[in-house]
Write a protein that holds these residues in place. Structure first.
Motif, PDB file in Angstrom:
ATOM      1  N   THR A 318       9.174  -0.724  -9.362  1.00  0.00           N
ATOM      2  CA  THR A 318       7.778  -0.146  -8.855  1.00  0.00           C
ATOM      3  C   THR A 318       7.693   0.122  -6.626  1.00  0.00           C
ATOM      4  O   THR A 318       8.017  -0.854  -6.593  1.00  0.00           O
ATOM      5  N   ALA A 319       6.868   0.933  -6.506  1.00  0.00           N
ATOM      6  CA  ALA A 319       7.342   0.931  -5.152  1.00  0.00           C
ATOM      7  C   ALA A 319       5.601   0.009  -5.048  1.00  0.00           C
ATOM      8  O   ALA A 319       4.635   0.055  -5.681  1.00  0.00           O
ATOM      9  N   ARG A 320       5.567   0.542  -3.481  1.00  0.00           N
ATOM     10  CA  ARG A 320       4.334  -0.699  -3.009  1.00  0.00           C
ATOM     11  C   ARG A 320       2.794   0.918  -2.143  1.00  0.00           C
ATOM     12  O   ARG A 320       3.745   1.582  -1.300  1.00  0.00           O
ATOM     13  N   PHE A 321       2.287   0.544  -2.643  1.00  0.00           N
ATOM     14  CA  PHE A 321       1.067   1.537  -1.635  1.00  0.00           C
ATOM     15  C   PHE A 321       0.673   1.042  -0.532  1.00  0.00           C
ATOM     16  O   PHE A 321       0.527   0.019  -0.575  1.00  0.00           O
ATOM     17  N   ARG A 322       1.020   2.572   0.642  1.00  0.00           N
ATOM     18  CA  ARG A 322       0.805   1.104   2.117  1.00  0.00           C
ATOM     19  C   ARG A 322      -0.346   2.435   1.987  1.00  0.00           C
ATOM     20  O   ARG A 322      -1.221   1.632   2.560  1.00  0.00           O
ATOM     21  N   ARG A 323      -1.040   3.840   1.499  1.00  0.00           N
ATOM     22  CA  ARG A 323      -1.568   4.890   2.442  1.00  0.00           C
ATOM     23  C   ARG A 323      -2.075   5.956   1.842  1.00  0.00           C
ATOM     24  O   ARG A 323      -1.029   6.153   1.649  1.00  0.00           O
ATOM     25  N   TRP A 324      -3.077   6.233   1.924  1.00  0.00           N
ATOM     26  CA  TRP A 324      -3.367   8.240   2.024  1.00  0.00           C
ATOM     27  C   TRP A 324      -2.947   8.717   2.842  1.00  0.00           C
ATOM     28  O   TRP A 324      -2.858   8.168   4.479  1.00  0.00           O
ATOM     29  N   ARG A 325      -2.161   9.993   2.642  1.00  0.00           N
ATOM     30  CA  ARG A 325      -2.397  10.590   3.893  1.00  0.00           C
ATOM     31  C   ARG A 325      -2.457  12.038   3.841  1.00  0.00           C
ATOM     32  O   ARG A 325      -1.588  13.193   3.302  1.00  0.00           O
ATOM     33  N   THR A 326      -3.412  11.656   4.233  1.00  0.00           N
ATOM     34  CA  THR A 326      -4.521  13.005   4.193  1.00  0.00           C
ATOM     35  C   THR A 326      -4.026  14.381   5.093  1.00  0.00           C
ATOM     36  O   THR A 326      -4.533  15.308   4.973  1.00  0.00           O
ATOM     37  N   ASP A 327      -2.832  13.691   6.048  1.00  0.00           N
ATOM     38  CA  ASP A 327      -2.355  15.161   6.419  1.00  0.00           C
ATOM     39  C   ASP A 327      -1.019  15.295   6.485  1.00  0.00           C
ATOM     40  O   ASP A 327      -0.788  16.027   7.261  1.00  0.00           O
ATOM     41  N   ARG A 328      -0.533  15.130   4.790  1.00  0.00           N
ATOM     42  CA  ARG A 328       0.695  15.917   4.313  1.00  0.00           C
ATOM     43  C   ARG A 328      -0.062  16.754   3.401  1.00  0.00           C
ATOM     44  O   ARG A 328      -0.989  16.292   2.736  1.00  0.00           O
ATOM     45  N   THR A 329       0.592  17.781   3.160  1.00  0.00           N
ATOM     46  CA  THR A 329       0.202  18.493   2.352  1.00  0.00           C
ATOM     47  C   THR A 329       0.828  17.968   0.698  1.00  0.00           C
ATOM     48  O   THR A 329       1.992  17.802   0.846  1.00  0.00           O
ATOM     49  N   PRO A 330       0.744  18.013  -0.623  1.00  0.00           N
ATOM     50  CA  PRO A 330       1.924  18.074  -1.665  1.00  0.00           C
ATOM     51  C   PRO A 330       3.157  18.779  -1.807  1.00  0.00           C
ATOM     52  O   PRO A 330       3.753  18.035  -1.738  1.00  0.00           O
ATOM     53  N   GLU A 331       3.138  20.118  -1.140  1.00  0.00           N
ATOM     54  CA  GLU A 331       4.178  20.974  -0.567  1.00  0.00           C
ATOM     55  C   GLU A 331       5.158  20.057   0.076  1.00  0.00           C
ATOM     56  O   GLU A 331       6.540  20.643  -0.102  1.00  0.00           O
ATOM     57  N   SER A 332       4.973  19.495   0.844  1.00  0.00           N
ATOM     58  CA  SER A 332       5.879  18.915   1.547  1.00  0.00           C
ATOM     59  C   SER A 332       6.547  17.504   1.307  1.00  0.00           C
ATOM     60  O   SER A 332       7.616  16.920   2.133  1.00  0.00           O
ATOM     61  N   CYS A 333       6.332  16.593  -0.201  1.00  0.00           N
ATOM     62  CA  CYS A 333       6.937  15.937  -0.309  1.00  0.00           C
ATOM     63  C   CYS A 333       7.838  16.182  -1.882  1.00  0.00           C
ATOM     64  O   CYS A 333       7.618  16.834  -3.079  1.00  0.00           O
ATOM     65  N   THR A 334       8.655  16.155  -0.351  1.00  0.00           N
ATOM     66  CA  THR A 334      10.098  16.594  -1.388  1.00  0.00           C
ATOM     67  C   THR A 334      11.181  15.443  -0.902  1.00  0.00           C
ATOM     68  O   THR A 334      10.752  14.612  -0.760  1.00  0.00           O
ATOM     69  N   TYR A 335      12.099  15.945  -2.322  1.00  0.00           N
ATOM     70  CA  TYR A 335      12.947  14.433  -2.150  1.00  0.00           C
ATOM     71  C   TYR A 335      14.028  14.692  -0.584  1.00  0.00           C
ATOM     72  O   TYR A 335      15.159  13.427   0.075  1.00  0.00           O
ATOM     73  N   GLU A 336      13.574  15.854  -0.092  1.00  0.00           N
ATOM     74  CA  GLU A 336      14.876  16.079   1.375  1.00  0.00           C
ATOM     75  C   GLU A 336      14.245  14.748   2.816  1.00  0.00           C
ATOM     76  O   GLU A 336      15.028  14.521   3.652  1.00  0.00           O
ATOM     77  N   GLN A 337      13.187  14.401   2.041  1.00  0.00           N
ATOM     78  CA  GLN A 337      12.667  13.139   3.339  1.00  0.00           C
ATOM     79  C   GLN A 337      13.174  11.774   2.711  1.00  0.00           C
ATOM     80  O   GLN A 337      12.692  11.071   3.833  1.00  0.00           O
ATOM     81  N   LEU A 338      14.296  11.556   1.335  1.00  0.00           N
ATOM     82  CA  LEU A 338      15.025  10.824   1.660  1.00  0.00           C
ATOM     83  C   LEU A 338      15.776  10.189   2.375  1.00  0.00           C
ATOM     84  O   LEU A 338      16.309  10.905   2.431  1.00  0.00           O
ATOM     85  N   GLU A 339      15.499   8.577   2.711  1.00  0.00           N
ATOM     86  CA  GLU A 339      17.093   8.380   3.357  1.00  0.00           C
ATOM     87  C   GLU A 339      18.518   7.491   2.170  1.00  0.00           C
ATOM     88  O   GLU A 339      18.018   6.754   0.611  1.00  0.00           O
ATOM     89  N   VAL A 340      19.916   8.359   2.720  1.00  0.00           N
ATOM     90  CA  VAL A 340      20.857   8.409   1.218  1.00  0.00           C
ATOM     91  C   VAL A 340      22.124   7.290   2.106  1.00  0.00           C
ATOM     92  O   VAL A 340      21.914   7.877   3.073  1.00  0.00           O
ATOM     93  N   PRO A 341      21.917   6.205   1.699  1.00  0.00           N
ATOM     94  CA  PRO A 341      23.403   5.309   2.084  1.00  0.00           C
ATOM     95  C   PRO A 341      24.383   6.063   2.400  1.00  0.00           C
ATOM     96  O   PRO A 341      24.842   7.003   1.041  1.00  0.00           O
ATOM     97  N   VAL A 342      25.250   6.395   3.437  1.00  0.00           N
ATOM     98  CA  VAL A 342      26.158   5.916   2.768  1.00  0.00           C
ATOM     99  C   VAL A 342      27.239   5.752   1.386  1.00  0.00           C
ATOM    100  O   VAL A 342      26.813   4.627   1.607  1.00  0.00           O
ATOM    101  N   GLU A 343      28.077   6.255   1.050  1.00  0.00           N
ATOM    102  CA  GLU A 343      28.565   6.142  -0.467  1.00  0.00           C
ATOM    103  C   GLU A 343      29.628   4.615   0.734  1.00  0.00           C
ATOM    104  O   GLU A 343      30.500   4.736   1.500  1.00  0.00           O
TER     105      GLU A 343
END
Length: 351
Positions: A318-343
């Motif tokens: 379960t994720a933990r809510f931090r804050r609303w992001r009124t400065d972000r558009t829904p379309e910008s919420c993609t998987y590309e923002q996620l950090e991927v650990p080194v294998e």
């Protein structure tokens, strides 16, 4: 079953801390699996979960493994894991909790489980709950010295620097942190006398629905989504860490975004696409008859959440809510923002 400790036993737990603690501590990798206390008395074997529920029927292959690799009479604490290639796979592990014995047996052959031991509660006629951890660890190493895969004894170190390195590297193999155990701590069932350091990251997600709280007409959890490369809004998990007062406030905040007709919602057609197990409201193998119905929202709200790590394309916990992001558009919420650990290869940890 005639052992000095009878099943079930609530395993000892760890309290979450933000940074790696120092002191007279032993450090172990934190495996992401099912916590399991194994009881063996000859041919009798019981696998008991963290919630003191039996796991035995779900892992028939481990029952045979225990009879072959563990001491004749023992109580061993550890983790049941399943691997895919060089990393852990919690999705495959969770599929094993299935009501049909035929399905369980098939999966036992296709995706066999392993057991990672990290503590000993009893050997032969002696219980070691009151013994300090350093003594229990020595007993564990001696008792399982001849054990072969799929039974493993967890790696351990007294070095803070090595533990820090493990924390950074082992996530690439699907592990989710480090556990620190005081050298002199006894085994205290259901007590948080150890420490766990887990990864925490943040992501901006679309809020596309919510569930009501079980106590009444207040918000229980927010349903989170991320856009994939094919332009689909994937349900990636929930945020549910709210005070009761905040849950009441969220009802009014979400009201303007509620929609009565789900036909145009991004998740409306998931069942038709064969993804019913991933859409909100699908039956959960863990919760049984629990009401998982949800209220659809126009996918226009964005919130920042903290999460530990991903399991496939979803948040593992379960994720933990931090804050609303009124400065972000829904379309910008993609998987590309996620950090991927080194294998990192799981075999380098287990061996």
């Amino acid at each position: 079953m005639d052992l000095p400790i009878s099943p079930p036993v609530a395993p000892m737990l760890a309290k979450a801390v933000k940074t790696m603690p120092r002191g007279d501590l032993y450090y172990e990798p934190k495996f992401d699996g099912f916590r399991c206390v194994v009881f063996r008395d000859g041919d009798e074997v019981v696998l008991s979960s963290r919630g003191e529920k039996p796991l035995t029927r779900y892992f028939p292959e481990l029952v045979e493994t225990v009879r072959r690799e563990l001491p004749e009479r023992c109580v061993i604490d550890g983790e049941v894991i399943i691997r895919r290639g060089g990393r852990l796979d919690f999705d495959l592990l969770s599929q094993r909790i299935h009501p049909a014995a035929s399905r369980v047996n098939l999966l036992a052959e296709q995706t066999p489980a392993s057991f990672v031991a990290f503590d000993v509660l009893a050997l032969d006629d002696t219980a070691y709950l009151d013994a300090p951890f350093r003594q229990r660890r020595a007993l564990l190493e001696e008792a399982l010295a001849g054990a072969r895969p799929p039974v493993h004894v967890t790696p351990i170190t007294e070095s803070f620097e090595v533990a820090e390195r493990w924390f950074g590297e082992f996530e690439g193999a699907g592990l989710d942190g480090v556990v620190a155990k005081p050298a002199d701590v006894p085994y205290a069932p259901d007590k948080r006398l150890m420490y766990k350091v887990k990864h925490e990251r943040t992501a901006d997600c679309v809020v596309a629905g919510f569930r009501w709280h079980k106590s009444g007409p207040i918000v229980g959890s927010l349903l989170l989504g991320l856009w994939d490369d094919e332009g689909r809004l994937r349900h990636v998990g929930v945020a549910a860490s709210f005070t009761m007062k905040r849950r009441e406030e969220l009802v009014g905040e979400l009201e303007p975004y509620r929609i009565a007709d789900i036909a145009g919602h991004p998740w409306a057609g998931w069942a038709a696409q064969g993804e019913a197990d991933r859409m909100p409201g699908a039956v959960s193998r863990w919760t049984g008859k629990k009401d998982l119905s949800w209220v659809a929202l126009r996918p226009e709200l964005v919130c920042e959440v903290a999460y530990e790590h991903m399991e496939g394309d979803r948040f593992r916990h379960t994720a933990r809510f931090r804050r609303w992001r009124t400065d972000r558009t829904p379309e910008s919420c993609t998987y590309e923002q996620l950090e991927v650990p080194v294998e990192f290869d799981l075999d380098q940890i287990l061996t």
